[in-house]
Each structure stands twice: as C-alpha cells, then as structure tokens.
Design an enzyme around this catalytic site. Structure first.
Site, mmCIF file in Angstrom:
data_model
loop_
_atom_site.group_PDB
_atom_site.id
_atom_site.type_symbol
_atom_site.label_atom_id
_atom_site.label_comp_id
_atom_site.label_asym_id
_atom_site.label_seq_id
_atom_site.Cartn_x
_atom_site.Cartn_y
_atom_site.Cartn_z
ATOM 1 N N CYS A 94 -62.559 32.410 43.586
ATOM 2 C CA CYS A 94 -63.532 31.088 43.381
ATOM 3 C C CYS A 94 -63.324 30.209 44.764
ATOM 4 O O CYS A 94 -64.312 29.765 45.148
ATOM 5 C CB CYS A 94 -62.827 30.249 42.282
ATOM 6 S SG CYS A 94 -61.168 30.410 41.931
ATOM 7 N N ARG B 24 -52.853 40.453 42.556
ATOM 8 C CA ARG B 24 -51.751 39.321 42.126
ATOM 9 C C ARG B 24 -50.419 40.089 42.221
ATOM 10 O O ARG B 24 -50.244 41.014 41.263
ATOM 11 C CB ARG B 24 -52.091 38.890 40.699
ATOM 12 C CG ARG B 24 -53.553 37.763 40.809
ATOM 13 C CD ARG B 24 -53.916 37.442 39.605
ATOM 14 N NE ARG B 24 -55.018 36.676 39.637
ATOM 15 C CZ ARG B 24 -55.973 36.041 38.857
ATOM 16 N NH1 ARG B 24 -55.364 36.399 37.536
ATOM 17 N NH2 ARG B 24 -57.074 35.639 38.878
ATOM 18 N N GLN C 128 -62.436 41.461 38.722
ATOM 19 C CA GLN C 128 -62.931 40.642 37.631
ATOM 20 C C GLN C 128 -64.427 40.723 37.486
ATOM 21 O O GLN C 128 -65.124 40.655 38.707
ATOM 22 C CB GLN C 128 -62.580 39.221 38.076
ATOM 23 C CG GLN C 128 -61.045 38.837 37.993
ATOM 24 C CD GLN C 128 -60.772 37.488 38.335
ATOM 25 O OE1 GLN C 128 -61.119 36.937 39.330
ATOM 26 N NE2 GLN C 128 -59.826 36.949 37.626
ATOM 27 N N ASP D 91 -66.570 38.344 37.561
ATOM 28 C CA ASP D 91 -66.170 37.017 37.941
ATOM 29 C C ASP D 91 -67.876 36.305 38.089
ATOM 30 O O ASP D 91 -68.672 36.887 38.692
ATOM 31 C CB ASP D 91 -65.377 36.782 39.201
ATOM 32 C CG ASP D 91 -64.621 35.383 38.960
ATOM 33 O OD1 ASP D 91 -64.682 34.607 38.031
ATOM 34 O OD2 ASP D 91 -63.836 35.314 39.873
ATOM 35 N N HIS E 43 -69.047 32.004 39.291
ATOM 36 C CA HIS E 43 -68.952 30.571 39.070
ATOM 37 C C HIS E 43 -70.119 29.775 39.075
ATOM 38 O O HIS E 43 -71.240 30.155 39.792
ATOM 39 C CB HIS E 43 -67.921 30.126 40.566
ATOM 40 C CG HIS E 43 -66.746 30.656 40.365
ATOM 41 N ND1 HIS E 43 -66.353 31.678 40.939
ATOM 42 C CD2 HIS E 43 -65.398 30.374 39.766
ATOM 43 C CE1 HIS E 43 -65.190 32.037 40.824
ATOM 44 N NE2 HIS E 43 -64.677 31.226 40.017
ATOM 45 N N LYS F 63 -59.478 26.228 29.189
ATOM 46 C CA LYS F 63 -59.984 27.358 29.272
ATOM 47 C C LYS F 63 -60.574 27.664 27.668
ATOM 48 O O LYS F 63 -59.831 27.040 26.662
ATOM 49 C CB LYS F 63 -59.234 28.772 29.430
ATOM 50 C CG LYS F 63 -58.482 28.525 30.897
ATOM 51 C CD LYS F 63 -57.966 29.863 31.262
ATOM 52 C CE LYS F 63 -56.669 30.073 30.400
ATOM 53 N NZ LYS F 63 -56.166 31.441 30.819
ATOM 54 N N HIS G 242 -65.728 28.394 35.676
ATOM 55 C CA HIS G 242 -65.234 29.739 36.232
ATOM 56 C C HIS G 242 -65.523 30.607 34.751
ATOM 57 O O HIS G 242 -65.430 30.156 33.759
ATOM 58 C CB HIS G 242 -63.784 29.994 36.392
ATOM 59 C CG HIS G 242 -63.431 29.023 37.354
ATOM 60 N ND1 HIS G 242 -62.813 29.351 38.410
ATOM 61 C CD2 HIS G 242 -63.473 27.686 37.261
ATOM 62 C CE1 HIS G 242 -62.235 28.408 39.341
ATOM 63 N NE2 HIS G 242 -62.713 27.233 38.558
#
Length: 644
Positions: A337, A366, A384, A386, A388, A472, A518
């Site tokens: 992000c 991570r 991910q 992912d 946004h 979330k 997200h």
RNA sequence: GCCGAGAUAGCUCAGGGGUAGAGCGCUUCCUUGGUAAGGAAGAGGUCGGGGGUUCAAAUCCCCUUCUUGGCUCCA
C-alpha cells in the site's frame, strides 16, 4: 403440575420438579439412556436437574451439538479427575469442550508431561469412567468457593472465582473430584466409553504470553468405541489431503533450509498452477476496472515511517538493509500500500478520475515467529493479489460491494462453498493498538457492515481482529484438519490517505481526501494454493491442473505419433507430457493416476492408423477411443464445466 | 518466541552400544507391450550439526538447527 412444551410443539403435564431424564423416560427408556443434557428455555441444564416451572424443553443427545458439548465438557472433568489421582497436587486452569473434543489446562509443577504419559492418563480415565460416578451439582457461596480452593492451593481457580458473582457459583463433584463449574454435565461418568488423548501443548494462562504457561492436554471421547475409531479414520483421511504432503507428492513446491525458513520454492508444476490462478485474477480485474502497476521489493525506511508500519512492526520485522556509502536504509516491503499511495500521488487527481484502482501481484516479506511457520499457509515471503482502490467518500460503499462481488465470483469459480465472512473490528478494550481517530474508525466499521448486509452476506463479527489501520471484511476458510485461515480480505482505510496526504480536487475546486480500500481476493497466492490443494485433495479443476493430460504410447513404435498428438494439443492450449519411458501401458496408467493427471491419452497402432486417441479420465476409467478433434471438444467442455 | 514430539537413502519408513536396512524412485540391460506396479543387475547414506560418556555411539547424555502438534503473534 407444570406444562412442558417439547420441540414438536406438543405440551405435556408433569409434576413440579420433573427432570429431563424423567421426561425422556416418559417417552421411551431408550431415549432416557441417550439423554446427555437438556435445554430448558434455551439454557442447557443437567438432565437430572429439577424443573420447577412451565418450560420449553429439548432433550439433548449425542446427535445435538449441545449434547456433544456436554459430553466433552464432562470428559474434561474426567480427565482432571484422572490427573489428580495420578499426580496429586496438580492445579487446574480451565477445561472446556471444543469443536472436536475437549482440553484441560493444568499446572503439573515440576513434572515434565510428555506424550508417553497420555496413555497412562487415558487408562485411568477409562477406569474412573467405569465407576459410573454421578456428576453432582452444588451451589456454593463465593466465600466457601474461595476457601475450598485456598485450602487446595489452586491459585488459578481462585482467580476465576474472584471474577464471578456471589450467588451464581456452582461446583460439580464426581467421585473424589470437585471442580468449579457452571455445568451442565452428563448424568454419570459411565456414558463416556471411548477416550483418546490426542496431544499435549503449552498454553499460556488466560492466553497471555506474559503469564505462566500451563500444560494443555487435548482429548476426544465418544459414547461408543466404534465412533472413536471412525473419528480417527477421518483424521487419517484428512491428513492425506494436507497440502504439505500433496505439495511434495505432486511436486508443486518445496522448502530449503539453505534458502531460509518460511521461504517457499515453487517447482515447475506449482508455478503453472499459480500462474493460471494469477491469469484468472488478472482477467477478472481487467473486467472490474483495475489498472495493473508494479513496485519494487524494497522501499526506503522513511516510506514505512510515514505509513506507520515502521512504528508498529519495525522491531518485529526483517531489519533495514543498509547501503555501503550513503546513510540510507531500506526495508523489504511488508505491504504494497505505501508504494501504491506514492503511485497515486504522482500526479494531481480530479474527483472525475476516481475511483482509481491499482492492482499488483506484490511479493511481500514479513518476519513471522519461527513457531508460526506452516507449509504454504504461513510463510515469510509471499505474493498478495493486492489492489488499492482510491475513491471519494461517497463511493466507498459501492466500491466495497463491487469487491465483495469479485471475491464471491472467485470463490464460486473455484467451488469454495465453505467459507465464513468475518467482520473484523477493533478490540474496544485496547484501542491503543490502532492508529487513526475514533470517528473515522466507526464510519469505516459501519460501512463494512452495511456493504455486507446489502450483499445479503451472513457475517460473524470478531473483535480485536482488525488491521491496525482499519477494520476488515475477511473471508475465512478451513483447511483439511479444521484450522481456520484468512483468504480474501477487504479493508476500508481512512488513515493511510491522511498519512500520505493524498488529495483530489473536488467539484468545488477544493482539495479533498480520498478513501482507500485494500483488497486481496485470494489473500496470498501461497495460502490460496495451499487451501485449494486441500480443498480438492490434489484433484485440481481441469483449467488449473498443472498437467492436464498425459499421452501414453503403447510402445516405442508410437512415440512419433504421440509427439504429433502432443504438439497438436499444445496448439489448442492443452498441456501435459508424453510418457515415453520404456514401461508397459499398465504401468504408465498407474503412474498417471497416482499423479492425478486428469486425462490419459493412450496411443497405439489403432489410434495411429486412424488419427484417434483412447481417452481415460482420472478416477473414472476408460472413455473409449475418439478422433483427436473430438477429444479437444470433450476437453474444452469438461474444462468449462469445472469452472463454476 | 514458549510447551510437547520428531529428524536414518530422492520419497515412505524399520532398526536401537559392536562394520547401515526395506519398499518405492533412480541408472543400465532384457523385454515392444492395450487401461492401476514386467524381469534382472547396479549406484546411492559421515543415521540433521556440534560436544560429551564409552575400548566402541546412528543408538545413551548435553547443546544446536530444522520439521511438526498446540499457545502467543499475524500489516
């Protein structure tokens, strides 16, 4: 006389003080034998507890979830009784029923309790069960309750009692064992016929890692030996679907100590599977109006100071990478992000441009605690799916709903029916864990719930499960062994736009702040593939299978024809391999079956002469011979019908 | 990170103070085949790593790494 209403709506009259057991007896003796507990006006009671007023009553047996809970809860007491007999002085924490059995947390002092001890305890439990000791409920005052456990020296029970209200405290006694307990319990220990203590684990007292670690003993029990046997067989079956086992067998991925723990290596077949999933998602995202972007694997430390990730996770992350000359520090990116925020900022935005949707298969790193790593479901480097979404405040709900649609589309396409939609909110007791002001959090929480409600999504709410920057909507799925994992996630975020000073110009020619959403429908490729493997037991839908077909020549003489078939199918995007080993056809078929290859094409003299293939479907057997073109058609139909 | 269990050939596993075993896989040869394992021969392991006990350690003890069942954590 009192009136008892049964679940079928019938009303019967009984003497005041009638028990669940009495009611069952009045219906049939067999039922009475099977009653474990009884639901009285919605509350589960002991079946021998007198009912003094008119009530709605449901008799609970092994076939009811609540009956099972009672059974397992009583089994936990039996476990405690056995432990006290074998290890005098043992102290007890809590011992609840769980989804598949029960556990008891105990403090065994200096005794090292290992798996060898389990069998001994198990035998003791069975011995005590045969005594058929009744479970006796007793009301006790808080003072007496405290006195009992002070004399016994059990500080855990004392702590539990201190949190309870005087007048509402009950003990249960069976044989020589007395426990603080609200009940209910089965009539006597004799109904517990089959017991298996599964494993021992450390568990922090009250789930707090700063407090003492107790020994947790897990077990499962049944009213019949046969049911225990079946349960254990089901567990064995489930283990066969474990993605770590299938990942090895089907050569999808591997790990290497030398590369580092929690860093998966994708083998060719796994990579094909993963790329097919990625392409599927890319197509869906193009349709849904996403624009692809790419960002690097590292970012300047300052980027994460701005985003708040550094403050929140800096200590527990991979530490910054330093450059040789300048005084620069970079972090492996734990999130995409912040990068996407900077992409948003590369030019001024008008309200007319929004929403902007940036999508990236972004690999993040991570530092997970070593004890947490687990196959592909919990790793230290993962990708991910992912994206946004930057939108105006008035677009949040609509955008959120569109994302829910996308997630549901993905789940449907892959045949995932067993998921839970979880609204993950802040822990109201511990707001310091989160950034951003209350009003925005509340707004975001409201919007998520409204969007879910509008989609008619059944949700469960979990406090304390939110991300540190926002609430979330998570899509949770269970693995083969019943462990819950988060796959898809959608998050509303008012905080990062603020921290990154994101803006757009409104119709009023003033600067406004966009809202970020997200989202990751798969969650991560790694975890998704893991769950997919377990979900289908390695029998992937045709459109995803790494090898969709195997061409099996009868003998060396037909290798050339096999190659011809192979390249013709390749032109139609049907992928697989030619098994040109010097083996008999039976062997080649067996190997292809074991590797779960969906289609086997057997080619020999007949096929070669007539331009045909003999088709065999995995798990189904021989489908007969057909012209190659007909197989292509058959394949394409089968592939389309696999795509829900 | 914490508590429990484990690590022996590429894979699945047996063995348990006295010179490393099986099945499958792999290599070579024979076999040229019709819907779930054709035959033979061979290669392959410092028994996860380090230290200790012992005449002798894969085996017993200690430490360590990794895997694993949980707990805590999970942007």
């Amino acid at each position: 006389m009192i009136k008892i209403t049964l679940p079928d709506g019938s009303v019967r009259e009984y003497e005041q003080g009638v028990t669940g057991h009495d009611i069952a007896m009045s219906i049939s003796e067999g039922l009475a034998r099977n009653v474990l507990s009884v639901k009285v006006n919605g509350e589960v009671w002991d079946s021998n507890r007198p009912i003094s007023n008119d009530a709605a009553v449901q008799l609970l047996t092994w076939n009811d979830d609540e009956g099972k809970s009672t059974f397992w809860h009583s089994s936990a007491h039996l476990l405690a009784e056995a432990l006290e007999e074998l290890y005098p002085g043992v102290k007890f924490g809590i011992g609840p029923p769980i989804e598949n059995g029960f556990y008891y947390d105990v403090d065994l002092g200096d005794k090292e309790f290992g798996e060898d001890d389990l069998e001994k305890v198990e035998q003791k439990m069975l011995e005590l069960a045969r005594n058929k000791n009744e479970f006796v409920r007793k009301d006790v005052s808080k003072a007496d309750a405290l006195k009992y456990f002070e004399e016994k020296g059990d500080e855990y029970k004392i702590e539990l009692i201190q949190d309870l209200e005087d007048g509402k405290i009950t003990f249960y006694e069976q044989g020589n064992f007395v426990d603080l307990c609200r009940g209910p319990h089965v009539p006597h220990t004799g109904v517990i016929k089959a017991i298996k203590l599964m494993n021992v684990a450390g568990a922090y007292w009250r789930g707090d890692e700063n407090r003492k670690q107790l020994t947790r003993i897990y077990g499962v029990s049944f009213p019949k030996q046969k049911e225990l046997k079946e349960h254990l067989e089901r567990l064995e079956e489930a283990k066969k679907r474990d993605h770590r086992k299938l990942g090895k067998e089907l050569e999808l991925f591997t790990f290497s100590e030398k590369v580092g723990l929690g860093l998966p290596l994708w083998l060719p077949k796994g990579t094909i599977l993963r790329e097919r999933l990625e392409n599927f998602m890319r197509r869906a995202q193009v349709k849904a109006g996403y624009d692809p972007v790419v960002s690097p694997h590292i970012g300047a430390k300052e980027l994460y100071v701005t985003s708040g990730h550094y403050e929140k996770y800096g200590e527990d992350s991979f530490q910054p990478i330093k450059t040789p000359n300048e005084n620069e520090e970079f972090l492996l990116k734990p999130m995409n992000c912040p990068h996407h925020c900077e992409i948003y900022k590369h030019k001024p935005r008008s309200y007319k441009d929004l929403p902007v949707r940036y999508a990236e298969f972004g690999t993040v790193y991570r530092y997970e605690q070593s004890g947490e790593l687990h196959g592909l479901t919990r790793v230290r480097g993962f990708t991910q799916d992912d994206a946004h979404i930057f939108c105006r405040p008035d677009q949040v709900k609509e955008e959120f709903i569109k994302v829910i649609d996308l997630v549901l589309y993905v789940f449907k396409a892959l045949g995932f029916k067993d998921y839970t939609a979880q609204v993950s909110l802040r822990d109201p007791e511990n707001k310091a864990k989160y950034i951003g002001d209350d009003a925005l959090w509340e707004k975001a929480e409201r919007e998520i719930q409204e969007a879910a409600d509008e989609k008619g999504l059944e949700t469960v709410t979990e406090l304390g499960e939110a991300a540190f920057y926002g609430p979330k909507l998570d899509f949770m799925v269970k693995d083969a062994l019943g462990r819950k994992w988060q796959l898809g996630t959608i998050q509303v975020d008012y905080n990062l736009p603020q921290r990154f000073q994101l803006e757009y110009t409104g119709a009023d020619n003033q600067k406004h702040r966009p809202v970020m959403i997200h989202r990751a429908p798969f969650g991560s490729m790694e975890r998704f593939v893991a769950v997919l493997i377990e979900h289908c037991g390695g029998n992937f839908p045709l459109w995803l299978a790494p090898d969709q077909m195997a061409i099996l020549p009868i003998s060396e003489k037909y290798h050339e024809y096999a190659q011809e078939v192979f390249s013709k199918l390749g032109e139609k995007d049907i992928r697989g391999f030619v098994d040109d080993r010097d083996e008999k056809i039976g062997r080649k078929i067996r190997d292809a079956e074991v590797k779960k290859v969906p289609f086997m094409l057997i080619v020999g003299e007949k096929e070669q002469n007539e331009g045909r293939v003999s088709v065999r479907r995995h798990g189904q057997g021989d489908l007969g011979s057909m012209p190659l073109a007909e197989f292509v058609e058959h394949f394409q139909q089968a592939s389309a019908s696999d795509f829900n």
